[in-house]
Write a protein that holds these residues in place. Structure first.
Motif, PDB file in Angstrom:
ATOM      1  N   THR A 158       0.834  -1.202   0.000  1.00  0.00           N
ATOM      2  CA  THR A 158       0.000   0.000   0.000  1.00  0.00           C
ATOM      3  C   THR A 158       0.865   1.247   0.000  1.00  0.00           C
ATOM      4  O   THR A 158       2.039   1.209   0.409  1.00  0.00           O
ATOM      5  CB  THR A 158      -0.945   0.050   1.215  1.00  0.00           C
ATOM      6  OG1 THR A 158      -0.162   0.253   2.408  1.00  0.00           O
ATOM      7  CG2 THR A 158      -1.746  -1.225   1.329  1.00  0.00           C
ATOM      8  N   LYS A 163     -14.371  -4.037  -3.988  1.00  0.00           N
ATOM      9  CA  LYS A 163     -15.040  -4.309  -2.706  1.00  0.00           C
ATOM     10  C   LYS A 163     -14.543  -5.613  -2.080  1.00  0.00           C
ATOM     11  O   LYS A 163     -14.464  -5.737  -0.856  1.00  0.00           O
ATOM     12  CB  LYS A 163     -16.549  -4.376  -2.928  1.00  0.00           C
ATOM     13  CG  LYS A 163     -17.355  -4.565  -1.664  1.00  0.00           C
ATOM     14  CD  LYS A 163     -18.842  -4.565  -1.968  1.00  0.00           C
ATOM     15  CE  LYS A 163     -19.677  -4.759  -0.707  1.00  0.00           C
ATOM     16  NZ  LYS A 163     -21.132  -4.745  -1.003  1.00  0.00           N
ATOM     17  N   LYS A 182      -8.695  -8.036  -0.535  1.00  0.00           N
ATOM     18  CA  LYS A 182      -8.259  -8.256   0.837  1.00  0.00           C
ATOM     19  C   LYS A 182      -6.807  -8.719   0.840  1.00  0.00           C
ATOM     20  O   LYS A 182      -6.208  -8.942  -0.215  1.00  0.00           O
ATOM     21  CB  LYS A 182      -9.143  -9.296   1.516  1.00  0.00           C
ATOM     22  CG  LYS A 182      -9.138 -10.667   0.856  1.00  0.00           C
ATOM     23  CD  LYS A 182     -10.082 -11.609   1.576  1.00  0.00           C
ATOM     24  CE  LYS A 182     -10.096 -12.984   0.891  1.00  0.00           C
ATOM     25  NZ  LYS A 182     -11.030 -13.918   1.583  1.00  0.00           N
ATOM     26  N   SER A 217      -5.719  -6.014   5.658  1.00  0.00           N
ATOM     27  CA  SER A 217      -7.045  -5.510   5.288  1.00  0.00           C
ATOM     28  C   SER A 217      -7.969  -6.659   4.902  1.00  0.00           C
ATOM     29  O   SER A 217      -7.521  -7.698   4.416  1.00  0.00           O
ATOM     30  CB  SER A 217      -6.940  -4.517   4.132  1.00  0.00           C
ATOM     31  OG  SER A 217      -6.344  -5.122   3.002  1.00  0.00           O
ATOM     32  N   GLN A 240     -13.195  -3.257   2.918  1.00  0.00           N
ATOM     33  CA  GLN A 240     -12.473  -2.034   3.278  1.00  0.00           C
ATOM     34  C   GLN A 240     -12.010  -1.259   2.041  1.00  0.00           C
ATOM     35  O   GLN A 240     -11.816  -0.055   2.106  1.00  0.00           O
ATOM     36  CB  GLN A 240     -11.259  -2.386   4.148  1.00  0.00           C
ATOM     37  CG  GLN A 240     -11.620  -2.907   5.523  1.00  0.00           C
ATOM     38  CD  GLN A 240     -10.382  -3.172   6.364  1.00  0.00           C
ATOM     39  OE1 GLN A 240      -9.676  -4.166   6.163  1.00  0.00           O
ATOM     40  NE2 GLN A 240     -10.111  -2.292   7.308  1.00  0.00           N
ATOM     41  N   TRP A 241     -11.838  -1.955   0.917  1.00  0.00           N
ATOM     42  CA  TRP A 241     -11.351  -1.306  -0.297  1.00  0.00           C
ATOM     43  C   TRP A 241     -12.540  -0.932  -1.189  1.00  0.00           C
ATOM     44  O   TRP A 241     -13.623  -1.513  -1.091  1.00  0.00           O
ATOM     45  CB  TRP A 241     -10.402  -2.240  -1.059  1.00  0.00           C
ATOM     46  CG  TRP A 241      -9.107  -2.470  -0.340  1.00  0.00           C
ATOM     47  CD1 TRP A 241      -8.843  -3.446   0.564  1.00  0.00           C
ATOM     48  CD2 TRP A 241      -7.923  -1.696  -0.467  1.00  0.00           C
ATOM     49  NE1 TRP A 241      -7.548  -3.345   1.026  1.00  0.00           N
ATOM     50  CE2 TRP A 241      -6.960  -2.271   0.401  1.00  0.00           C
ATOM     51  CE3 TRP A 241      -7.564  -0.587  -1.215  1.00  0.00           C
ATOM     52  CZ2 TRP A 241      -5.671  -1.763   0.533  1.00  0.00           C
ATOM     53  CZ3 TRP A 241      -6.274  -0.079  -1.094  1.00  0.00           C
ATOM     54  CH2 TRP A 241      -5.346  -0.663  -0.224  1.00  0.00           C
ATOM     55  N   ARG A 242     -12.335   0.000  -2.083  1.00  0.00           N
ATOM     56  CA  ARG A 242     -13.381   0.487  -2.978  1.00  0.00           C
ATOM     57  C   ARG A 242     -12.727   1.206  -4.149  1.00  0.00           C
ATOM     58  O   ARG A 242     -11.508   1.455  -4.151  1.00  0.00           O
ATOM     59  CB  ARG A 242     -14.308   1.446  -2.236  1.00  0.00           C
ATOM     60  CG  ARG A 242     -13.556   2.600  -1.556  1.00  0.00           C
ATOM     61  CD  ARG A 242     -14.457   3.528  -0.785  1.00  0.00           C
ATOM     62  NE  ARG A 242     -13.702   4.459   0.038  1.00  0.00           N
ATOM     63  CZ  ARG A 242     -13.104   5.551  -0.406  1.00  0.00           C
ATOM     64  NH1 ARG A 242     -13.188   5.858  -1.703  1.00  0.00           N
ATOM     65  NH2 ARG A 242     -12.427   6.356   0.394  1.00  0.00           N
ATOM     66  N   ARG A 298      -8.526   2.915  -0.139  1.00  0.00           N
ATOM     67  CA  ARG A 298      -9.300   2.825   1.105  1.00  0.00           C
ATOM     68  C   ARG A 298      -8.937   3.993   2.001  1.00  0.00           C
ATOM     69  O   ARG A 298      -7.938   4.692   1.774  1.00  0.00           O
ATOM     70  CB  ARG A 298      -9.071   1.488   1.813  1.00  0.00           C
ATOM     71  CG  ARG A 298      -7.671   1.242   2.378  1.00  0.00           C
ATOM     72  CD  ARG A 298      -7.660  -0.136   3.039  1.00  0.00           C
ATOM     73  NE  ARG A 298      -6.351  -0.499   3.543  1.00  0.00           N
ATOM     74  CZ  ARG A 298      -5.901  -0.196   4.751  1.00  0.00           C
ATOM     75  NH1 ARG A 298      -6.648   0.528   5.569  1.00  0.00           N
ATOM     76  NH2 ARG A 298      -4.708  -0.596   5.150  1.00  0.00           N
ATOM     77  N   ASP A 299      -9.779   4.215   2.986  1.00  0.00           N
ATOM     78  CA  ASP A 299      -9.535   5.320   3.901  1.00  0.00           C
ATOM     79  C   ASP A 299      -8.310   5.053   4.746  1.00  0.00           C
ATOM     80  O   ASP A 299      -7.961   3.889   5.035  1.00  0.00           O
ATOM     81  CB  ASP A 299     -10.753   5.534   4.803  1.00  0.00           C
ATOM     82  CG  ASP A 299     -11.984   5.931   4.014  1.00  0.00           C
ATOM     83  OD1 ASP A 299     -11.819   6.685   3.028  1.00  0.00           O
ATOM     84  OD2 ASP A 299     -13.091   5.496   4.369  1.00  0.00           O
TER      85      ASP A 299
END
Length: 468
Positions: A346, A376, A379, A389, A393-395, A465-466
């Motif tokens: 990341t 979505k 992971k 993650s 959590q992802w988008r 992701r945030d």
């Protein structure tokens, strides 16, 4: 229900044409003939065959039935164009693309076959293909529908050392026979020269056509953006368009679009009207070069942004980027590390706080729904992730999040310097933000352009992701 016959690569296809209430066409039958002539005995060209192959591949993704032919002699050109006109009689959208040498004689334009052997001006009439014949054939044999003619055909003096008496015939001229419902786009102005830049796979005009024809915009807007992009790279080359269309034309997915009758009941709201003046100005600002501001003024000499464009030209010489805002030089600011490589697959953008997948091309091209689902379900253990993650959590990034990441002054990719991302492909990336029914916003990594894109088309997937 009527029947339409059209050709693809010599095979006959039969396709149904469905009409809705109000007489609007519900499907976008589109047929194209693509020709690339480069293998000339004298003055050969390196890129037309590649131009034709790449254009044919793009048009197929846009729903066209495509015939592609390369290095044709005169008889073969005549046969291919004759078959194209015959196949186009009942097809709503017909597109002809040509890449190769072109010339003019006695105010008429000609496309040159690879075996032309022209060494006298009057030979043009019997040894080259008259462009008037294509337009006459479409107008007389296929009077209904829309015709698009794209001509990348004036690169240099087309005649060799044995053809000195031809003289002064370089380039093409506007077609007098281009009637209602026809748009003709030229790589350069009347009698002017277009270029093939060293290192490029395609000619300059075709390169930018390939990048922009797949945008879900009216073709007029697409060609305006192509003109600005071409002129930014070669200020001496200004593309030209003869436009006699009577309705909007979206090549990317939706076919011809015209207003529905007032009495018709629309099942979905129409897309918002396009503010061409504003969009061309925004393109010029993103380009930042004096040539782009001049291109805006040529298209909109009395536009809403004309005064600002003139002011930018006074501030900056042609070879320097125009100043968009007056800010202190970067060196005067406190040093700030934009990105942090977290070492777990990341990357954190320290400006926005968002965490991006380091691998920018883990999923390749997907349609919008598939892209949303893949992001979505992402992971740990996928795409090099070791950050712990979980799915959910992802988008996909929103339109606004894309705009925080891109650097409008950078090119291919339009990202800030010293980015740590890997495998960044030059192409369009999906956002999660929808535009109107059937489309969503997307970002093109080449120049950071954010625009709407049809959801059933494919684009790249880059999850976010945030931050923690």
């Amino acid at each position: 229900m009527s029947r339409i016959r059209w050709w693809e690569g010599g095979g006959l296809l039969v396709i149904g044409l469905l009409l809705l209430s109000g007489g609007r066409v519900a499907v976008a039958e589109k047929v194209a003939l693509v020709i690339g002539n480069g293998g000339y005995a004298e003055r050969p060209l390196r890129r037309p065959v590649q131009d034709a192959q790449d254009m044919a591949a793009l048009l197929k993704t846009l729903g066209f039935a495509v015939t592609v032919a390369t290095d044709l002699d005169l008889g073969q050109m005549e046969d291919q164009i004759r078959a194209f006109i015959a196949s186009a009689r009942l097809v709503p959208v017909r597109l002809f693309y040509y890449s190769g040498h072109g010339a003019n004689y006695q105010d008429h334009s000609y496309l040159l076959p690879v075996d032309h052997g022209i060494n006298r001006a009057y030979d043009m009439k019997r040894k080259a293909y008259p462009l008037d014949a294509l337009l006459d054939g479409l107008r007389e044999d296929a009077p209904d529908g829309i015709n698009v003619v794209l001509l990348d055909a004036c690169r240099d003096e087309p005649f060799g050392s044995q053809s000195k008496s031809v003289g002064g015939s370089k380039g093409l001229i506007p077609l007098a026979t281009a009637g209602s419902g026809t748009l003709v786009a030229y790589a350069a102005g009347a009698g002017e020269q277009a270029v093939e830049l060293a290192g490029d796979r395609n000619s300059l005009f075709t390169k930018h056509l390939l990048r922009r024809l797949k945008q879900p915009e009216d073709l007029r807007q697409v060609l305006t953006e192509v003109r600005a992009a071409v002129k930014a790279e070669n200020p001496a080359q200004v593309t030209e368009t003869s436009d006699k269309l009577v309705q909007a034309l979206y090549l990317a997915g939706t076919g011809p679009v015209s207003p529905a009758p007032a009495s018709a009941t629309a099942s979905t709201p129409p897309p918002p009207a396009v503010d061409h003046d504003r969009e061309v100005w925004q393109s010029a600002e993103k380009c930042g070069m004096a040539a782009c501001f001049r291109a805006y003024l040529e298209d909109y000499p009395k536009g809403r942004y004309a005064r600002m464009a003139k002011a930018r030209l006074e501030l900056e010489p042609d070879t320097q980027p125009a100043v968009v805002t007056e800010r202190p030089a970067p060196a005067a600011r406190r040093t700030h590390q934009r990105f942090t490589d977290n070492g777990d697959g990341t990357v954190t953008d320290n400006n926005s706080g968002l965490i991006w997948l380091k691998d920018a091309n883990c999923f390749d091209d997907k349609d919008w729904s598939t892209a949303m689902d893949l992001a979505k379900r992402l992971k740990k253990g996928q795409c090099g992730l070791r950050d712990g993650s979980d799915a959910g959590q992802w988008r996909l990034p929103s339109k606004e999040e894309w705009e925080t990441l891109i650097d409008p002054n950078a090119r291919d990719p339009a990202l800030p310097t010293n980015y740590p991302f890997i495998d960044i492909r030059s192409g369009r990336f999906w956002s999660s933000t929808t535009y109107f029914v059937g489309s969503a916003w997307s970002m093109h990594i080449y120049d950071g352009t954010v625009g709407a894109y049809i959801k059933i088309n494919t684009a790249l997937v880059w999850p976010v992701r945030d931050g923690r």
